[in-house]
Design an enzyme around this catalytic site. Structure first.
Site, short mmCIF file in Angstrom:
data_model
loop_
_atom_site.label_atom_id
_atom_site.label_comp_id
_atom_site.label_asym_id
_atom_site.label_seq_id
_atom_site.Cartn_x
_atom_site.Cartn_y
_atom_site.Cartn_z
N LYS A 13 -20.06 -22.00 106.80
CA LYS A 13 -21.10 -21.94 107.84
C LYS A 13 -20.71 -22.88 109.00
CE LYS A 13 -25.84 -23.30 108.49
NZ LYS A 13 -26.79 -24.23 107.91
N ARG A 14 -20.29 -24.10 108.65
CA ARG A 14 -19.92 -25.05 109.71
C ARG A 14 -18.72 -24.56 110.52
NH1 ARG A 14 -20.39 -28.98 106.08
NH2 ARG A 14 -18.24 -29.69 106.05
N TYR A 53 -20.69 -19.08 82.42
CA TYR A 53 -19.84 -18.32 83.33
C TYR A 53 -20.61 -17.16 83.97
CZ TYR A 53 -15.68 -15.89 85.05
OH TYR A 53 -14.74 -15.26 85.85
#
Ligand code: UDP
Length: 217
Positions: A13-14, A53
């Protein structure tokens, strides 16, 4: 899976970059339908030995779709079915590496349970091509990637014995808890949206994998 997915989704996102989750057929658990398509919601035991898992991957898929909806992040989810090929870890305990190593040493082949459970094995180069196509596409998935050709574990053992010319015999050991009975991908969606399907059949892929293990054992 959950903490790692959160961290990497934050990073993507950044940086404003696409991100792909290597999810798994395990999200379908021990499926009640076969083959499994992407709409099937699965049959997972939430507290069994495989659950960390299965449920971890399922929660990670949830996070990917939440980031997609909420932050418009370019996320992709592929559900990878059993994959094999050269460079498998000798000691990963998975069926293809175990059987090949046992066969090459003429040691007993360890089938867990009666060997009637099925898997569908995809050669690694095919899978990698699918991952690249998914990354280059505009689809967010989830999309199954796997080889739809299904085989029992007993047939796999016999094929590997034959291809290695081994004198190994077959022995049976306890079936692990929650071992899925069938696993077979419906890849209609991958064919349609990615123009992808596997091209390496099991015998050709196993020969390459056996050659690799010969240099390692
Ligand atoms: N298996 C087996 N002998 C082995 C290793 C695995 O019979 O030495 C079986 C296992 O019980 C399962 C199948 O082979 O039914 C595939 O196991 P693997 O761990 O490779 O993959 P997964 O269960 O995650 O599909």
């Amino acid at each position: 899976n959950v903490v790692g997915a959160t961290n990497l989704l934050g990073l993507a996102k950044r940086l404003k970059v696409p991100i792909l989750q290597a999810s798994t057929s395990e999200v379908y658990g021990d499926p009640e339908v076969s083959p499994q398509n992407e709409d099937y919601r699965g049959h997972v035991n939430p507290i069994g030995p495989r659950a960390c898992y299965d449920e971890g991957k399922r929660a990670a898929e949830t996070l990917f779709f939440d980031y997609h909806r909420q932050h418009k992040l370019d996320t992709k989810v592929v559900r990878i079915f059993n994959t094999y090929g050269p460079h498998l870890d000798k000691y990963d305990g998975r069926v293809v590496s175990n059987f090949i190593l046992q066969a090459l040493k003429n040691e007993p082949i360890t089938i867990y349970g009666d060997g009637s459970q099925t898997r569908s094995f995809c050669y690694v180069d095919d899978l990698v091509e699918g991952l690249i196509k998914m990354m280059a596409s505009s689809h967010s998935g989830p999309i199954n990637l796997g080889n739809p050709s299904e085989i029992t574990i007993k047939e796999l053992a016999e094929t590997i014995i034959q291809l290695t010319g081994s004198t190994s015999n077959i022995i049976h050991q306890a079936l692990p808890d929650d071992d899925p009975k069938r696993r077979n991908p419906d890849i209609t969606l991958a064919k349609k949206t990615l123009n992808w399907e596997p091209t390496t059949d099991l015998t050709a892929g196993l020969i390459k994998t056996i050659d690799y293990f010969k240099t390692k054992s």
